[in-house]
Design a protein around this motif. Structure first.
Motif, mmCIF file in Angstrom:
data_model
loop_
_atom_site.group_PDB
_atom_site.id
_atom_site.type_symbol
_atom_site.label_atom_id
_atom_site.label_comp_id
_atom_site.label_asym_id
_atom_site.label_seq_id
_atom_site.Cartn_x
_atom_site.Cartn_y
_atom_site.Cartn_z
ATOM 1 N N UNK A 24 0.834 -1.216 0.000
ATOM 2 C CA UNK A 24 0.000 0.000 0.000
ATOM 3 C C UNK A 24 0.861 1.255 0.000
ATOM 4 N N UNK A 25 1.924 1.231 0.834
ATOM 5 C CA UNK A 25 2.823 2.395 0.880
ATOM 6 C C UNK A 25 3.485 2.633 -0.469
ATOM 7 N N UNK A 26 3.877 1.542 -1.104
ATOM 8 C CA UNK A 26 4.553 1.670 -2.401
ATOM 9 C C UNK A 26 3.612 2.340 -3.396
ATOM 10 N N UNK A 27 2.359 1.947 -3.346
ATOM 11 C CA UNK A 27 1.390 2.549 -4.263
ATOM 12 C C UNK A 27 1.092 3.992 -3.872
ATOM 13 N N UNK A 28 0.785 4.221 -2.583
ATOM 14 C CA UNK A 28 0.274 5.538 -2.179
ATOM 15 C C UNK A 28 1.382 6.552 -1.958
ATOM 16 N N UNK A 29 2.482 6.132 -1.321
ATOM 17 C CA UNK A 29 3.539 7.098 -1.016
ATOM 18 C C UNK A 29 4.502 7.268 -2.170
ATOM 19 N N UNK A 30 4.879 6.157 -2.805
ATOM 20 C CA UNK A 30 5.863 6.260 -3.878
ATOM 21 C C UNK A 30 5.202 6.390 -5.246
ATOM 22 N N UNK A 31 3.870 6.154 -5.297
ATOM 23 C CA UNK A 31 3.145 6.308 -6.566
ATOM 24 C C UNK A 31 3.511 5.272 -7.609
ATOM 25 N N UNK A 32 3.953 4.089 -7.145
ATOM 26 C CA UNK A 32 4.365 3.054 -8.089
ATOM 27 C C UNK A 32 3.199 2.105 -8.350
ATOM 28 N N UNK A 33 2.968 1.809 -9.619
ATOM 29 C CA UNK A 33 1.952 0.844 -10.005
ATOM 30 C C UNK A 33 2.469 -0.555 -9.691
#
Lengths: 290, 358, 252
Positions: free
Chosen positions: C195-204
């Motif tokens: 979730x952090x990777x998606x939301x904080x780093x914006x990675x798909x």
């Protein structure tokens, strides 16, 4: 034209020796994953044993051959037990280095035991010829070819029909599965080494009249690599065909190419095969799974 | 116990780990510079051979230890270097350009032999390089208009800006300078992007490729760099011996190079140098021991090679981390004293011949 | 337009149709999960995307560019990084070094400048080290920074592999069974990080996963495969209720 046929036959004879060394080499590689860089030296030991029994101890020729081959089976099994089995699970480089070290040791051993000279080995075929039409062929060459054919036929029958032969094939195919169906894998490995060493011993004794018995005759064993690679590295029929091809190409290089090419023909062929068709004539290519 | 204090990322990038290793190396340099003033030609010659073998071993280490590509053909690069510099210098070209040409030609040949390496792994590559080595040897024998064939060639003294490198001491200093430059070059390669890519493709080629590493490019580059360094060493070797002939560069030499890095400990530059020292010192030890052996054994001509063969096998079986393994443990013992325990390094595979799996 | 599009993708190994005409789209900034029984062709799709295998038919488009036939080592540069089902780390290197390899495509130094250790090399090394340290901190791997990864516990190795992929600063991350071999607590952590990777780093994130609890918790869209064919596509709940999916998992 006669010259061509004579070269063809002598090339095939030498090729048969390569084929037998390559065969033992591939047999051991397939079953135990050991690339034996000392297989040529194992062959050399076989030739010296033959020399000892026949020349020094005055055994009759065939009895001497049998005695030498019997010693070789024990030697092969001991090599596996005390040198190669402790290496199980180690990387390919460990195996290469240990077998290279072994080849140095065996050369040193032979030069201590038998000295650095070259020895001729008298055979029942020495200095006799076979005449077919106006072709004059050395009986030694013809004998090598005939013997190789007989030996290969015997090995084929052994692998096809005997329990031990089938167990050896199973171990080569899949060690774990062989273990699970109750094949004593370690013992079978030792037997494969014994068989490989015995075949190398026969090859060494066959080669003796052509190249003399000497400490450095093991370098012939290096020709087993091109033979094995040509045949697809892991295919036994391939190793035999590859060995004969190498022998014939070398002898043709003597006839048709500038001096020197015959020395490296086998290695040029090896490089070409590796570049053009690394899976050899009989092999299949595999890719690692992730 | 001893902990180096680091306060910035830059501190982690220094050539030397901490101040004590700087001091250690300064002592080593001082010792090597002073050596000709306190010893005779014999010791200097032996150290020169350590420098030359050490260069080859480091070149091999980069290729075999760090990249995982097995070569049984380095004697060929060594020969190409030796012959290139000799042939050029006989024609009056000064040492430095001839030396550079030796490295360059070896590198080009390394690139060519590196090409099959793209498709080959492990045992196939070992065989291809072995075959290549035989072919180079044969070419040297047959191309007698340039190489004088089996008769061999006398190597002229190196001439650097008019200065003649003639005495044993001169060659010693020349080899020493080149050796340490090579050390620096290899360390610089290993501690940057290229070095990491080489280690990556050794450990997992699929993962390396998925990180954007061009396998083909880095594999051939490793071959070229390794060959170039070996060629440079070959040029020095020619000057050291002052005479070269094809049989000096046979297949056994390649085998010895490989064994040096195994005995030294795969994957470490220290190991490469330790292995080279060992290889030079071993015959001396044997000469000393000979006095105490029964005459029958002592007179054997094969004692050196047999001993080396036995030792190599013993190392692989019982100390796969090589001499460097002892060194690492000795250092750990010193820095952890009195807390060092046996078996602390059992799980570490670095520096073992087991490094290369495929 | 979707960030990542797969159209009619197929690959045959001999007579086996491992992937057989699969199409789907992954939106920028979403977590897209592929589920399915063993041998459904999930990892094969990953291997097609990271170009380890060549597809028999179909196209793969990333960020508007056709990547169906590009060389495997070009994929990372376009912004796709991955992890492997059975962990493919560089075992003889430290955690730090592994992640520095992840920076490979971002370090622009060449051999010449490296040999002479030009200032540009030192600068690039320090810059990458800074980025890697951020990831080490993000994944809480500080304690293992200098350990050789070969000697680390399984769960840590998984995190290191994730970190190495993140070090490449991808736009899309392929995670091949991120929870396999992990205990419940570690799996919960993975869910949080995804979730952090998606939301904080914006990675798909494109993910293959078996643990339906994790799939339900993080996925924006889920696709179910069986025998290389698409069974259902939708939200986690929709796919789990799909009769075709239920029968594929439980048998008829």
């Amino acid at each position: 034209m006669n010259e061509f046929f004579q070269q063809l036959i002598s090339g095939t004879a030498v090729g048969c020796v390569y084929a037998l060394v390559a065969l033992g080499f591939v047999l051991i590689y397939k079953a135990t994953d050991v690339v034996n860089f000392a297989h040529g030296e194992v062959m050399m030991i076989g030739a010296f044993l033959g020399l000892t029994f026949i020349d020094t101890l005055h055994f009759p020729y065939w009895l001497g051959v049998i005695a030498a081959v019997a010693c070789m089976t024990v030697f092969g099994a001991l090599l596996n037990r005390f040198l190669l089995r402790p290496l199980a699970g180690q990387g390919i480089l460990s195996v290469i280095v240990v077998t290279l070290g072994l080849s140095i040791l065996l050369r040193a051993f032979a030069s201590v035991m038998w000295g650095p000279e070259t020895f001729p080995l008298e055979t029942p075929f020495s200095r006799k010829v076979v005449r077919i039409a106006d072709l004059v062929l050395s009986q030694e060459h013809v004998a090598i070819i005939v013997l190789t054919v007989l030996l290969v036929a015997a090995l084929y029958a052994f692998f096809r029909y005997s329990r031990l032969g089938i167990a050896m094939q199973a171990t080569s195919e899949n060690q774990l599965a062989a273990y699970y169906v109750g094949i004593p894998v370690n013992r079978v490995h030792s037997m494969i080494w014994a068989l490989g060493a015995a075949i190398a011993g026969i090859a060494g004794i066959m080669l003796a009249p052509i190249s003399f018995v000497q400490v450095n005759m093991g370098y012939v064993g290096l020709k087993a690599f091109p033979a094995a690679v040509l045949g697809g590295f892991g295919s036994i029929p391939g190793a035999i065909v590859g060995g004969i091809i190498i022998g014939v190409v070398e002898s043709m290089a003597v006839l048709y190419l500038p001096e020197g090419f015959n020395n490296v023909a086998a290695y040029l062929l090896l490089l070409i095969v590796l570049m053009v068709r690394p899976q050899g004539l009989f092999g299949v290519q595999t890719k690692r799974r992730v | 116990m001893h902990f180096p204090m680091k306060t910035s990322y830059r501190d982690d990038l220094h050539l030397f780990k901490d101040r004590s290793s700087v001091v250690l190396y300064l002592f080593l340099f001082a010792f090597l510079i002073a050596l000709p003033f306190v010893t005779g030609d014999y010791v200097q010659s032996q150290v020169t051979f350590v420098f030359i073998n050490g260069m080859v071993a480091m070149g091999m280490m980069l290729l075999v230890g760090h990249t995982g590509q097995i070569s049984l053909g380095h004697a060929a690069f060594f020969a190409v270097g030796a012959y290139t510099s000799t042939v050029l210098e006989i024609r009056g070209i000064p040492f430095l350009p001839a030396f550079a040409a030796a490295g360059a030609l070896s590198a080009i040949i390394g690139l060519i032999i590196g090409l099959p390496a793209l498709r080959l792994k492990g045992i196939y590559l070992a065989m291809a390089t072995l075959a290549f080595s035989f072919i180079v040897e044969e070419v040297i024998v047959r191309w007698s208009s340039v190489t004088k064939g089996n008769r061999g060639m006398t190597v002229p003294d190196a001439s650097i800006f008019g200065f003649k490198v003639s005495s044993v001491t001169h060659v010693y200093y020349l080899s020493g300078v080149v050796f340490w430059l090579v050390v620096l070059v290899i360390i610089n390669i290993l501690r940057s992007r290229t070095g990491r890519a080489l280690g990556a493709l050794r450990d997992s080629d699929v993962a390396a490729e998925s990180m954007g590493i061009n396998l083909a490019m880095f594999k051939t580059a490793a071959f070229a760099i390794s060959a170039a360094i070996t060629g440079l060493a070959g040029a020095l070797y020619a000057h050291k011996l002052a005479y070269i002939s094809p049989e000096q560069f046979g297949i056994m030499l390649s085998v010895e190079f490989l064994m040096i890095i195994i005995v030294g400990g795969l994957g470490s530059l220290h190991g490469a140098v330790f292995g080279s020292i060992f290889f030079i010192v071993l015959p001396q030890i044997i000469v000393t021991v000979k006095a105490y052996l029964p005459q029958k054994v002592a007179e054997l001509p094969v004692l050196d090679s047999a001993t080396f063969g036995v030792l190599v096998i013993l190392f692989v079986l019982f100390e796969p981390r090589g001499l460097n393994g002892y060194w690492v443990r000795f250092k750990a013992y010193l820095s952890l004293y009195p807390f060092y325990r046996r078996g602390m390094f059992r799980r570490s595979r670095i520096g073992s011949a087991d490094l290369i799996k495929h | 337009m979707a960030l990542f599009t797969v159209k009619d993708l197929a690959i045959h190994f001999g007579g086996i149709r491992a992937v057989d005409g699969v199409s789907f789209e992954v939106e920028q900034g979403s977590v897209f999960t592929i589920i399915g029984p063993n041998g459904a062709g999930k990892t094969t799709i990953f291997n097609l995307v990271s170009r380890i295998n060549d597809p028999t038919a179909g196209t793969i488009t990333f960020n508007g560019q056709d990547i169906t036939r590009i060389p495997a080592n070009k994929v990372a540069k376009l912004g796709i990084a991955r992890t492997f089902q059975n962990i493919e780390l560089f075992d003889n290197a430290s955690v730090l070094q592994n992640m520095m390899v992840g920076r490979h495509i971002h370090i622009g130094t060449n051999l010449f400048s490296e040999i002479f250790r030009l200032p540009s090399v030192t600068r690039a090394e320090i810059e990458s080290r800074r980025r890697v340290e951020e990831i080490i901190e993000f994944l809480r791997l500080q304690a293992y920074r200098d350990s050789p990864v070969g000697s680390l516990p399984y769960g840590v190795r998984k995190m290191v592999e994730l970190g190495r992929a993140l070090a490449a600063e991808p736009r899309m991350l392929l995670l091949d069974e991120p929870s396999s071999g992990l205990n419940i607590e570690e799996t919960d952590n993975i869910g949080m990080w995804i979730k952090d990777i998606r939301d904080m780093l914006g990675i798909t994130v494109l993910m293959v996963e078996h643990d339906m609890r994790l799939v339900g918790a993080v996925s924006d869209r889920v696709m179910a495969l069986n025998y290389g064919r698409l069974l259902a596509i939708g939200t986690a709940g929709e796919v789990q209720r799909d009769p075709a999916v239920i029968s594929a998992y439980l048998g008829n």
